[in-house]
Design a protein around this motif. Structure first.
Motif, PDB file in Angstrom:
ATOM      1  N   THR A  53     -12.486   3.758   2.799  1.00 58.64           N
ATOM      2  CA  THR A  53     -11.172   3.354   2.301  1.00 58.64           C
ATOM      3  C   THR A  53     -11.008   1.843   2.348  1.00 58.64           C
ATOM      4  OG1 THR A  53     -10.201   5.452   3.001  1.00 58.64           O
ATOM      5  CG2 THR A  53      -8.692   3.607   2.634  1.00 58.64           C
ATOM      6  N   SER A  56     -13.082   0.130  -0.337  1.00 58.08           N
ATOM      7  CA  SER A  56     -12.564   0.272  -1.701  1.00 58.08           C
ATOM      8  C   SER A  56     -11.261  -0.491  -1.902  1.00 58.08           C
ATOM      9  CB  SER A  56     -12.353   1.754  -2.033  1.00 58.08           C
ATOM     10  OG  SER A  56     -11.336   2.327  -1.215  1.00 58.08           O
ATOM     11  N   TRP A  57     -10.551  -0.786  -0.809  1.00 60.91           N
ATOM     12  CA  TRP A  57      -9.259  -1.467  -0.917  1.00 60.91           C
ATOM     13  C   TRP A  57      -9.315  -2.955  -0.618  1.00 60.91           C
ATOM     14  CZ3 TRP A  57      -5.332   2.281   1.937  1.00 60.91           C
ATOM     15  CH2 TRP A  57      -5.152   3.423   1.146  1.00 60.91           C
ATOM     16  N   ALA A  62     -13.162  -5.020  -4.735  1.00 58.90           N
ATOM     17  CA  ALA A  62     -11.974  -4.177  -4.894  1.00 58.90           C
ATOM     18  C   ALA A  62     -11.123  -4.684  -6.057  1.00 58.90           C
ATOM     19  CB  ALA A  62     -11.155  -4.182  -3.612  1.00 58.90           C
ATOM     20  N   ARG A  64      -7.770  -5.601  -8.237  1.00 61.54           N
ATOM     21  CA  ARG A  64      -6.466  -6.130  -7.844  1.00 61.54           C
ATOM     22  C   ARG A  64      -5.454  -4.992  -7.761  1.00 61.54           C
ATOM     23  NH1 ARG A  64      -6.100 -11.736  -8.517  1.00 61.54           N
ATOM     24  NH2 ARG A  64      -3.834 -11.598  -8.646  1.00 61.54           N
ATOM     25  N   THR A  66      -4.719  -3.025  -4.995  1.00 63.64           N
ATOM     26  CA  THR A  66      -4.968  -1.911  -4.083  1.00 63.64           C
ATOM     27  C   THR A  66      -3.805  -1.806  -3.091  1.00 63.64           C
ATOM     28  OG1 THR A  66      -6.085  -3.182  -2.342  1.00 63.64           O
ATOM     29  CG2 THR A  66      -7.439  -2.432  -4.218  1.00 63.64           C
ATOM     30  N   HIS A  69      -3.635  -4.838  -0.857  1.00 60.77           N
ATOM     31  CA  HIS A  69      -3.095  -6.004  -1.562  1.00 60.77           C
ATOM     32  C   HIS A  69      -1.578  -5.899  -1.683  1.00 60.77           C
ATOM     33  CE1 HIS A  69      -7.200  -6.499  -3.818  1.00 60.77           C
ATOM     34  NE2 HIS A  69      -7.274  -6.813  -2.538  1.00 60.77           N
ATOM     35  N   ARG A  88      -6.251   9.306   2.673  1.00 58.31           N
ATOM     36  CA  ARG A  88      -7.678   9.010   2.527  1.00 58.31           C
ATOM     37  C   ARG A  88      -8.480   9.293   3.793  1.00 58.31           C
ATOM     38  NH1 ARG A  88      -8.506   5.340  -1.887  1.00 58.31           N
ATOM     39  NH2 ARG A  88     -10.704   5.465  -1.280  1.00 58.31           N
TER      40      ARG A  88
END
Length: 233
Positions: A53, A56-57, A62, A64, A66, A69, A88
Motif C-alpha cells: 500500500t 503504491s501510494w 505513485a 498524483r 493518492t 498525497h 488495503r
C-alpha cells in the motif's frame, strides 16, 4: 554507509548560510519506521499488505492524487484516510483491519529526538534562523508545544495545500524566512524531498542520524563545530 548530502558550492559556504529548515517526522523525532514496525508486530498486521500500500501510494512512481498525497494536502481528514488504509490491510490471519484510530496506532511510538532538538537549539543559538517544513498526515503526530517553542517559521502541508517535493512548498518557507534558497540548508530524511530542495537551489543534508546531521551542519555553520555535541544514544 551513511551519506549526507552536503552541497558543493563556490566560495566559503558558511558565509552564505543564514537559515536551516528542518523536516519533522523522522528528523526531529525517533525513526518513524521503528514505530511502524512495532505497530505491525503488536497488531499482527500482514507486513506485505502495508508495504504494498505504501509503495503504491508514496513511491516515486505513485500517480498524483493518492490517498497519502490527499492527506498531506489537507484534502481528506485522518478519519477518511484511516478508512481507505484499512481497506488495503489485513491481519496475518487474513482478517480485516479496523479503521478506527489507525493513524494514531501507526505513529504511537514516535517521540521527539533529544539530540536533534538540542541541535535545533544550537543552530538557533548561533544566530542562524531555524524553520520547520513538514508534510502532515492529519493533525496528529506533532508535539505542538515543542514546535511552537523552537520555530518562528512553520509550514505544514495540510494547512497550506502544497507538499514536498513540490517547489511551491520550499518557496513558502523561504518567503516566511525572508531568505534566498542559496542562504538556506534543508534537512530531511526522505531523498525525494532533499532532491526537491536542491532543485530550487537550497543546500541540503540527507538526515540519517543525529550525529551525522550535526557533523554535516557543522561543516556549513562554523559556530556549531565549536559546540559540544550531545552524547550519542
Amino acid at each position: 554507509m551513511e551519506i549526507h548530502q552536503v552541497p558543493s558550492t563556490s566560495g566559503p559556504v558558511h558565509d552564505q548560510v543564514r537559515g536551516v529548515v528542518f523536516d519533522y517526522g523522522g528528523v526531529l523525532t525517533t525513526p518513524v519506521g521503528e514505530s511502524i514496525r512495532a505497530w505491525i508486530a503488536r497488531d499482527a498486521i500482514d507486513p506485505q499488505s502495508f508495504s504494498r500500500t505504501i509503495k503504491s501510494w508514496l513511491s516515486r512512481d505513485a500517480p498524483r492524487g493518492t490517498p497519502i498525497h490527499r492527506l498531506e494536502l489537507g484534502e481528506i481528514d485522518g478519519e477518511t484516510f484511516n478508512g481507505l488504509l484499512a481497506e488495503r490491510l489485513v491481519h496475518e490471519d487474513g482478517s480485516s483491519v479496523a479503521a478506527e484510530g489507525l493513524l494514531e496506532k501507526v505513529f504511537s511510538g514516535v517521540r521527539p529526538d533529544p539530540e536533534m532538538i538540542a541541535l535545533v537549539e544550537q543552530v538557533s543559538g548561533s544566530g542562524v534562523q531555524v524553520a520547520l517544513l513538514s508534510n502532515s498526515w492529519g493533525n496528529g503526530g506533532y508535539h505542538w508545544e515543542l514546535v511552537d517553542r523552537l520555530f518562528a517559521h512553520v509550514v505544514i502541508s495540510g494547512r497550506v495545500g502544497v507538499r514536498k517535493p513540490e517547489p511551491e512548498a520550499y518557496g513558502l518557507i523561504l518567503d516566511s524566512m525572508g531568505l534566498a534558497p542559496s542562504e538556506v540548508v534543508f534537512v530531511d530524511d526522505a531523498e525525494p524531498n532533499v532532491e526537491g530542495a536542491r532543485r530550487v537551489g537550497m543546500h541540503t543534508v540527507h538526515h540519517l542520524t543525529a550525529v551525522g546531521t550535526r557533523a554535516a551542519l557543522g561543516a556549513l555553520i562554523p559556530a556549531l563545530s565549536t559546540s559540544t555535541p550531545q552524547e550519542s544514544r
